[in-house]
Design an enzyme around this catalytic site. Structure first.
Site, mmCIF file in Angstrom:
data_model
loop_
_atom_site.group_PDB
_atom_site.id
_atom_site.type_symbol
_atom_site.label_atom_id
_atom_site.label_comp_id
_atom_site.label_asym_id
_atom_site.label_seq_id
_atom_site.Cartn_x
_atom_site.Cartn_y
_atom_site.Cartn_z
ATOM 1 N N LYS A 22 -3.324 -2.735 -7.283
ATOM 2 C CA LYS A 22 -2.562 -1.800 -6.446
ATOM 3 C C LYS A 22 -3.279 -0.461 -6.405
ATOM 4 C CE LYS A 22 2.328 -0.317 -6.208
ATOM 5 N NZ LYS A 22 3.637 -0.498 -6.885
ATOM 6 N N SER A 74 7.216 -2.143 -3.916
ATOM 7 C CA SER A 74 6.129 -1.440 -3.274
ATOM 8 C C SER A 74 4.764 -2.122 -3.440
ATOM 9 C CB SER A 74 6.038 -0.011 -3.819
ATOM 10 O OG SER A 74 5.820 -0.016 -5.212
ATOM 11 N N SER A 96 9.203 -3.217 -8.135
ATOM 12 C CA SER A 96 8.073 -3.285 -7.199
ATOM 13 C C SER A 96 7.063 -4.384 -7.444
ATOM 14 C CB SER A 96 7.334 -1.955 -7.174
ATOM 15 O OG SER A 96 8.000 -1.077 -6.321
HETATM 16 N N1 GLN Z 1 12.201 0.163 -4.498
HETATM 17 C C1 GLN Z 1 12.285 1.001 -5.645
HETATM 18 C C2 GLN Z 1 11.998 2.432 -5.269
HETATM 19 O O1 GLN Z 1 11.748 2.662 -4.150
HETATM 20 C C3 GLN Z 1 11.328 0.530 -6.719
HETATM 21 C C4 GLN Z 1 9.946 0.939 -6.475
HETATM 22 C C5 GLN Z 1 9.021 0.589 -7.614
HETATM 23 O O2 GLN Z 1 9.335 -0.215 -8.458
HETATM 24 N N2 GLN Z 1 7.896 1.283 -7.635
HETATM 25 O O3 GLN Z 1 12.063 3.309 -6.048
#
Ligand code: GLN
Length: 491
Positions: free
Chosen positions: A78, A153, A177
């Site tokens: 990532k 994400s 994510s």
């Molecule tokens: N969807 C969650 C957020 O927007 C988790 C994102 C993540 O785990 N980085 O915060």
């Protein structure tokens, strides 16, 4: 002609036995990345880095040295993880042009075990999102249906594994994510116990929740990668000195899958209405499978689950508002200023124009929750509820070895479907954010397909440091499902 896609452990074995070179494995992955470029899963191809490392690995093999258990395995990481000399944007215009002068500990350890980073993958800006649509560079697409989101994400990493670009990818998981995109793309997504993996070199979103995770199509690959990366790191004071012997044994394939007598509890608050068609069927299929394999499956109530999303979004945004304060165009991040601008005007313009809408929304929410007069009512209260959630989960584990829930209330939705309604997007994190709030290991395991043919996963959670238990359960499900477990996306 590209060679057949092998799992990471098979590929590493072939490289160590000399039936395949690291350079061939890397060239295949680079060719696959090009062929799948329409998915927008990859933000930077690290071709120079990858070719150089592969050549070094092949040279050391030729000298009779063993480059390690992941020898020659191409991996995608990532783009919020730092790899020395290769751009890292974290999906944000504010970090465009930033080239890290050092590598994240997890990447160093993975490469020390023989892996080769070939690509940096797309993500929601700074990890803030569940669909990848908050990336400043356009969303990655779901390889099962390119009109749908891959989840976020870590959507680029999940799409890269599902499309067969690489057998192994790293993501980060602050509230789901790694697991949510794994579910949407039909692969395995593992978020270890908080502290298992070092956060050094990870672009911080919410430090008390952030954890690196792995995406793979096989349980054994996930175990191998975790075993290579786990362990205390003097550069991250929250990293744990926990023994990773159990992960290593799983990675070596020396522990067969066995779930006889395992106590599984389905969280009742998450397994009712509110889930889209196909999700509960996946949960039921998995529960039935586990019963057939000799596990006991019952239900458990965790009432505070209904406060999880609110609690998570208060804690995460509060920490984000502090972590992102550094991207002000002064020392870090893109500086946008005009002649005669004072410091404040430069900061205002730089932040206003290079941070996306969702990121600005989060920073505002977090600053509000932390501001004098509101601190106790919002942030302070969220911390107390976080404790209650952790305590209730601990109580649930008194009668269960693992908890079972959907990974997300839906399968992959259409691009744009939730963009105008941030709350609808946030609610999709209801199942996953629990593990981050409580620091527990959790994974999304493929659980078949919906009537529309979209992949769908289920989530398993275990008590802290019982990461290997989750992999054991997943290995049992994998063995029972055979080739249907995590097939490559068609196309
Ligand atoms: N969807 C969650 C957020 O927007 C988790 C994102 C993540 O785990 N980085 O915060």
């Amino acid at each position: 002609m590209l060679a057949a896609m092998m799992s990471a452990w098979q590929l590493a074995r072939a490289v160590r036995e000399g039936t395949r070179t690291a350079s061939e494995a890397v060239e295949d992955a680079l060719a696959r990345a090009t062929r799948a470029s329409h998915l927008n899963a990859v933000l930077h191809v690290a071709d120079a880095h990858a070719r150089e490392r592969a050549a070094a690995l092949d040279a050391s093999l030729a000298r009779g040295q063993d480059p390690g258990p992941l020898a020659g395995v191409p991996v995608a990481v990532k783009d919020n993880l730092c790899l020395e000399g290769v751009p890292a944007t974290a999906g944000s215009r504010s970090l465009e042009g930033f080239v890290p002068p050092y590598s994240a500990t997890v990447i160093e350890r993975l490469e020390a075990a023989g892996a080769v980073v070939v690509a940096k993958t797309n993500l929601d800006e700074f990890g803030m999102g569940s669909s990848n649509e908050a990336s400043a560079f356009g969303p990655a697409l779901n390889p099962w249906d390119t009109e749908r989101v891959p989840g976020g994400s870590s959507g680029g990493s999940a799409a890269a594994v599902a499309a067969g670009i690489v057998p192994l990818a790293l993501g980060t998981d602050t509230g789901g994510s790694v697991r949510l995109p794994a579910s949407f793309c039909g692969v395995l997504g593992f978020k270890p116990t908080y502290g298992r993996l070092s956060r050094y070199g990870v672009v911080a979103y919410a430090s008390s929740l952030d954890q690196v995770g792995v995406l793979t199509r096989s349980t054994r690959d996930a175990a191998m990668a975790l075993a290579a990366m786990a362990g205390v790191d003097p550069l991250d004071g929250t990293s744990l000195a926990a023994d990773a012997g159990d992960l290593r044994a799983l990675g070596e394939g020396s522990e067969g899958p066995d779930v006889r007598g395992l106590r599984v509890a389905v969280v009742s608050e998450l397994s009712g209405e509110g889930n889209a068609p196909g999700v509960l069927e996946a949960l039921d299929r998995t529960a039935a499978r586990l019963r057939e394999l000799g596990a006991e499956v019952r239900e458990v109530s965790v009432p505070s689950v209904r406060h999880a999303v609110a609690t998570y979004y208060l804690v995460a945004t509060a920490e984000a508002s502090s972590n992102l304060a550094r991207y002000d165009g002064m020392i870090y991040s893109t500086r946008l200023g005009e002649d005669g601008d004072g410091q404040e005007a430069v900061m205002r313009r730089s932040r206003g124009r290079t941070l996306g809408r969702e990121v600005r929304r989060r920073v505002l929410m977090g600053s509000f929750a932390l501001s004098a007069g509101y601190y106790d009512a919002y942030y302070g209260k969220a911390l107390r509820v976080r404790r209650v959630i952790a305590d209730e989960l601990a109580r649930a584990f008194e009668g269960a070895d693992v908890l079972l829930t959907p990974t997300a209330p839906t399968a992959a939705y259409r691009l744009g479907e939730k963009l105008d309604d941030p709350l609808a997007m946030y609610v999709g994190d209801v199942c996953t954010c629990l593990a981050n709030l409580a620091g527990l290991p959790a994974m999304s395991v493929p659980a078949g397909r919906t009537a529309e043919g979209l992949p769908v996963g289920v989530q398993l959670m275990a008590p802290a440091l019982h990461d290997a238990r989750l992999l054991q359960v997943a290995a049992a499900l994998e063995a029972a499902a055979g080739d249907d477990f995590a097939p490559l996306a068609p196309g």
